[in-house]
Design a protein around this motif. Structure first.
Motif, PDB file in Angstrom:
ATOM      1  N   UNK A 214      -0.624   1.138   3.868  1.00 34.45           N
ATOM      2  CA  UNK A 214       0.210   1.882   4.816  1.00 34.45           C
ATOM      3  C   UNK A 214       1.591   1.253   4.958  1.00 34.45           C
ATOM      4  N   UNK A 215       1.632  -0.087   5.074  1.00 36.09           N
ATOM      5  CA  UNK A 215       2.922  -0.767   5.220  1.00 36.09           C
ATOM      6  C   UNK A 215       3.803  -0.564   3.989  1.00 36.09           C
ATOM      7  N   UNK A 216       3.194  -0.557   2.820  1.00 36.92           N
ATOM      8  CA  UNK A 216       3.970  -0.356   1.593  1.00 36.92           C
ATOM      9  C   UNK A 216       4.528   1.052   1.530  1.00 36.92           C
TER      10      UNK A 216
ATOM     11  N   UNK B 202       5.063   2.996   4.126  1.00 36.69           N
ATOM     12  CA  UNK B 202       5.997   3.188   5.241  1.00 36.69           C
ATOM     13  C   UNK B 202       7.382   2.667   4.898  1.00 36.69           C
ATOM     14  N   UNK B 203       7.452   1.667   4.023  1.00 38.93           N
ATOM     15  CA  UNK B 203       8.761   1.153   3.610  1.00 38.93           C
ATOM     16  C   UNK B 203       9.472   2.124   2.675  1.00 38.93           C
ATOM     17  N   UNK B 204       8.743   3.095   2.090  1.00 38.07           N
ATOM     18  CA  UNK B 204       9.312   4.098   1.206  1.00 38.07           C
ATOM     19  C   UNK B 204       9.253   3.673  -0.248  1.00 38.07           C
ATOM     20  N   UNK B 205       9.066   4.655  -1.126  1.00 40.85           N
ATOM     21  CA  UNK B 205       8.817   6.073  -0.842  1.00 40.85           C
ATOM     22  C   UNK B 205       7.419   6.309  -0.282  1.00 40.85           C
ATOM     23  N   UNK B 206       7.233   7.444   0.429  1.00 39.52           N
ATOM     24  CA  UNK B 206       5.971   7.654   1.149  1.00 39.52           C
ATOM     25  C   UNK B 206       4.861   8.232   0.298  1.00 39.52           C
ATOM     26  N   UNK B 207       5.040   8.359  -0.989  1.00 41.92           N
ATOM     27  CA  UNK B 207       4.026   8.935  -1.867  1.00 41.92           C
ATOM     28  C   UNK B 207       3.535   7.864  -2.830  1.00 41.92           C
ATOM     29  N   UNK B 208       2.309   8.009  -3.261  1.00 37.02           N
ATOM     30  CA  UNK B 208       1.734   7.079  -4.210  1.00 37.02           C
ATOM     31  C   UNK B 208       0.709   7.764  -5.082  1.00 37.02           C
ATOM     32  N   UNK B 209       0.539   7.242  -6.273  1.00 37.95           N
ATOM     33  CA  UNK B 209      -0.430   7.792  -7.213  1.00 37.95           C
ATOM     34  C   UNK B 209      -1.775   7.104  -7.035  1.00 37.95           C
ATOM     35  N   UNK B 210      -2.819   7.892  -7.137  1.00 36.94           N
ATOM     36  CA  UNK B 210      -4.185   7.389  -6.994  1.00 36.94           C
ATOM     37  C   UNK B 210      -4.868   7.508  -8.337  1.00 36.94           C
ATOM     38  N   UNK B 211      -5.380   6.423  -8.902  1.00 38.80           N
ATOM     39  CA  UNK B 211      -6.068   6.526 -10.189  1.00 38.80           C
ATOM     40  C   UNK B 211      -7.338   7.341 -10.077  1.00 38.80           C
ATOM     41  N   UNK B 212      -7.785   7.935 -11.176  1.00 39.80           N
ATOM     42  CA  UNK B 212      -9.013   8.742 -11.133  1.00 39.80           C
ATOM     43  C   UNK B 212     -10.188   7.932 -10.609  1.00 39.80           C
TER      44      UNK B 212
ATOM     45  N   UNK C 293      -2.272  12.367  -6.055  1.00 39.20           N
ATOM     46  CA  UNK C 293      -1.144  11.833  -5.300  1.00 39.20           C
ATOM     47  C   UNK C 293      -1.433  11.964  -3.815  1.00 39.20           C
ATOM     48  N   UNK C 294      -1.076  10.923  -3.056  1.00 37.92           N
ATOM     49  CA  UNK C 294      -1.231  10.938  -1.610  1.00 37.92           C
ATOM     50  C   UNK C 294       0.137  10.743  -0.968  1.00 37.92           C
ATOM     51  N   UNK C 295       0.273  11.217   0.261  1.00 38.66           N
ATOM     52  CA  UNK C 295       1.544  11.132   0.979  1.00 38.66           C
ATOM     53  C   UNK C 295       1.293  10.657   2.398  1.00 38.66           C
ATOM     54  N   UNK C 296       2.189   9.806   2.879  1.00 40.42           N
ATOM     55  CA  UNK C 296       2.111   9.288   4.239  1.00 40.42           C
ATOM     56  C   UNK C 296       2.875  10.228   5.170  1.00 40.42           C
TER      57      UNK C 296
END
Length: 824
Positions: free
Chosen positions: A170-172, A174-184, A233-236
């Protein structure tokens, strides 16, 4: 009522509109047809990205504040709302700084409208979809997450319950960018460890929570926006990000001024001295590189560029590493000192084919210039060339090594990167020597969108500037500062002389950078000191004439403030082969030496000259003749010369089936001193000819920043504004043209007879009154059209009229005119 950007631009006076075009010069390439076209271009993704790239970190944060405080329905915000968000953090900036940033954004028309109803141009959201690194509101992502965010107390409890690994995610985000890739499979993976498992609670019924990402998704703190099979992909959500930033403020840490340089400044004289010494080394190594290529040209690979083996061969000849040799190679090519030549001697395309790289004719001019002028030509070429030399030796996308002069090392943004790095050094106090990390921090604040992701390229610029003598001891030299100012001025003028040499060439005066460097370099000397051991010491940089003579009569041994050469039998023989006589050499040493010429040197010259020419070589394939029969017998018996297959034709003549040049080389390698002769028996002595490549268009003739539009002067911009105003008037006039003239109600069938048409009467009256008339007509293709015209004359079945928009005279056949309505 919201005013559009086009309406806002229409209300500007000409000077304000010209100021906008001066700040954003890409808006006039090409000149827009009217204000509506200008507004459309100002909101386009490409133009907005260019404008954002030039903004500092604080101004970008104020733009993010404007985006975050927009009214959801009207889309507007106010300066006070921006100020309130900017000052909500623990270290609020001064209100004057916030208002200054807002005014800068309004001047660029990234924000437009009055202070109480500011609007963000549409392209900003496309270029930067996440303001301040925050995600979209929860209501746009997931209704269940929106319900959680609507209850602040429950949201805080859920955050406090997050395991440490999940909180780190969450902290990572929140610092931006708010999206991240999730491996299968990540959302279906079991728990990573015991610390990732929550105690039993009402939400999970006492079951293990699974992986940290799955826990966050299950508890609505992250929203899955795409993907399948346990990945994606997930988004905060924005509300969660703002809550996590409660200690630093909604915009993150704010800094209204660039970071300070902690490294103490150097002594200015020491900086200039260190840089000047390096300039001498650069010029010397470049000349040695060009001489090596003149003696043995480097072949071009069919795939483009020069091979690794040739680069290493040249590096060994220079006594330098591959990286510096590659830099000098690329800079010399960009300066027009190197070029390609095919095996037949004609110019060809840059890549492919049987080509060799060797010096051009411009090398002779460069070598005859002063030391400071030679360095300036190299430094200007480096500043403007679109090559990133640091890529040489790395692997490309196809896992092939990138070679010197290959297309893979082309980078259009390389000149802008050099200007940005040197601009940081130039804006500091004189002799300031920041560390590379401090330079990167300054770049990240001044233009974060351009600098992020280019850290390695910026470090390469610092290293190359030090190697070329642009900087000394980590600080920008005084002459380097002048050179940067000259090139930047030429770039801002947008002229076709990016090297800034035109004015200097026309006046015959050296540039300010050359004059500053000349004052730091030791004065060129026109003499040397001959030692008893036949060494020649040059107490300073030799002038071009002396350097040319030493190149022929002596061997170079060492360089520095005082270079050392040595006179040898081979060098004397080389001078005699080049056309010097023994008397010429005695005269040269007496004229140039400030010490008495040693007797040993005189004996050496006379002894080599006495033996020189003892053999005469001609073509028969080839022959050797000499009055010394014993010498010919020795040559005939020499086993080293057996490949020449000599045959004795007479007591004084030997013949060989091979050509003269090969025979000369073999005899000289064997220790003999032959000279060629012509058909009459006269000695042929001349300095060997060197091949030169044709002078092409060097890379340094491009603009300093190939991606930037040329900046126009204010008078020319006012002319552009006038042209846009005319187009706007014509478009407005076309919109208000009568329907009968536009063809909306034109009858089908034959046109009315001109002699009895009301249109003809209107036109005749307009000629007398010099009035404007809307004229509808049928063109040659049968299509109806309309124009606002000022009739000049009617006769012989034709109307001559001036177009109000273009101010040009046109002729219309009367039988094609369908209607005429006077402009009110």
């Amino acid at each position: 009522m919201t005013t559009s950007l086009a309406d806002q631009l229409r209300t500007l006076p000409d000077e304000s509109l010209a100021a906008l075009l001066q700040l954003r010069p890409d808006l006039v390439v090409p000149v827009p047809a009217d204000v509506s076209a200008l507004a459309t271009r100002a909101q386009s993704r490409v133009s907005v990205a260019r404008a954002l790239d030039g903004l500092d970190q604080f101004t970008l944060q104020m733009l993010d504040a404007a985006r975050l405080t927009r009214d959801p329905e009207q889309g507007g915000t106010a300066t006070e709302a921006i100020l309130a968000m900017a000052t909500a953090g623990p270290h609020p900036p001064a209100p004057t700084a916030v208002r200054g940033a807002v005014n800068k954004l309004r001047a660029l028309f990234l924000l437009y409208g009055p202070e109480h109803d500011l609007h963000v141009v549409g392209g900003v959201d496309e270029v930067s979809p996440y303001p301040a690194g925050l995600g979209r509101p929860a209501a746009e992502l997931d209704p269940r997450t929106a319900a959680l965010c609507a209850d602040p107390a429950k949201l805080r409890r859920t955050l406090l319950a997050a395991p440490p690994s999940a909180r780190a995610i969450l902290d990572r985000l929140a610092a931006g960018p708010p999206v991240g890739s999730v491996p299968p499979g990540a959302l279906e993976a079991p728990a990573v460890g015991a610390e990732d498992i929550l105690p039993p609670d009402a939400t999970n019924g006492g079951a293990p929570t699974g992986s940290p990402i799955r826990w966050l998704v299950d508890n609505r703190l992250l929203v899955r926006v795409s993907g399948g099979k346990g990945g994606g992909t997930v988004e905060l959500p924005r509300e969660v990000g703002l809550l996590l930033r409660r200690d630093s403020g909604p915009l993150g840490p704010l800094r209204t001024s660039p970071p300070l340089v902690a490294t103490p400044p150097r002594e200015p004289k020491a900086v200039d001295s260190a840089g000047a010494g390096q300039t001498m080394e650069v010029v010397r190594h470049t000349e040695a590189l060009l001489e090596s290529l003149a003696a043995e040209p480097a072949p071009m690979l069919r795939s483009g560029g020069v091979g690794v083996r040739d680069l290493r061969r040249l590096a060994r000849a220079l006594g330098q590493d591959d990286a510096l040799t590659a830099l000098l190679f690329e800079v010399a090519y960009a300066a027009g000192l190197l070029g390609e030549l095919d095996l037949t001697g004609s110019a060809t395309t840059r890549y492919g084919g049987d080509q060799q790289v060797l010096p051009t004719g411009g090398y002779e001019v460069w070598r005859a210039s002063s030391l400071a002028q030679r360095w300036e030509q190299l430094a200007r070429a480096w500043l403007t060339m679109t090559r990133q030399v640091g890529l040489v030796g790395q692997r490309d996308d196809r896992d092939r090594p990138i070679s010197v002069l290959s297309a893979e090392a082309e980078r259009a943004g390389a000149p802008a990167a050099r200007r940005a790095v040197l601009g940081v050094l130039a804006d500091l106090e004189p002799a300031a020597a920041p560390t590379p990390d401090e330079v990167l921090e300054l770049l990240d604040w001044r233009a974060p969108r351009r600098s992020r992701g280019r850290e390695s390229a910026h470090r390469e610029v610092l290293a190359e500037a030090a190697q070329l003598g642009v900087t000394g001891l980590g600080a920008l030299t005084s002459y380097g500062r002048l050179l940067l100012a000259d090139v930047t001025e030429a770039d801002e003028r947008g002229a076709d002389d990016p090297l800034g040499l035109r004015s200097d060439a026309e006046s015959g005066e050296p540039s300010t950078a050359v004059r500053a460097l000349d004052a730091l370099l030791p004065a060129p000397v026109d003499h040397f000191l001959v030692q008893a051991d036949l060494t020649v010491v040059v107490p300073g940089p030799p002038d071009p004439a002396l350097a040319g003579e030493l190149e022929v009569v002596a061997e170079h041994e060492s360089a520095g403030g005082a270079s050392v050469h040595r006179v040898t039998t081979a060098s004397i023989r080389r001078a005699l082969d080049a056309g010097y006589s023994a008397a010429d050499l005695h005269k040269l040493f007496r004229r140039r030496s400030r010490t008495p010429v040693p007797q040993g040197l005189t004996y050496l010259v006379d002894d080599v000259a006495r033996k020189h020419g003892g053999l005469r070589v001609g073509s028969a394939g080839g022959y050797v003749r000499s009055d010394d029969e014993a010498l010919l017998t020795e040559v005939l018996a020499d086993r080293r010369l057996e490949p020449l297959a000599f045959r004795r034709l007479a007591s004084t003549v030997l013949a060989t089936p091979y050509q003269v040049q090969r025979m000369l080389i073999a005899l000289r390698d064997a220790g003999y001193a032959p000279v060629p002769e012509d058909a009459s028996g006269a000695t042929v002595l001349a300095r060997p000819k060197t091949r030169r490549a044709p002078a092409g268009v060097p890379a340094s003739t491009r603009t300093f920043d190939p991606l930037a539009a040329p900046k126009l002067a204010l008078p020319r911009l006012l002319g552009v504004v006038e042209q846009i105003r005319r187009g706007e008037a014509a478009a407005r006039a076309a919109r208000r043209a009568p329907a009968v003239v536009r063809g909306d109600a034109v009858r089908t069938g034959p046109a009315p007879v001109p002699g009895h048409s009301d249109a003809l009467a209107v036109l005749q009256q307009a000629v007398r009154d010099k009035a404007l008339v809307w004229v509808g007509y049928v063109d040659a293709h049968g299509a109806t059209a309309s124009r606002l015209l000022r009739p000049v004359s009617i006769g012989a079945g034709y109307l001559r009229a001036e177009d109000e928009r273009t101010e040009m005279l046109h002729t219309f056949a009367l039988h094609r005119i369908t209607a005429a309505v006077r402009e009110d």
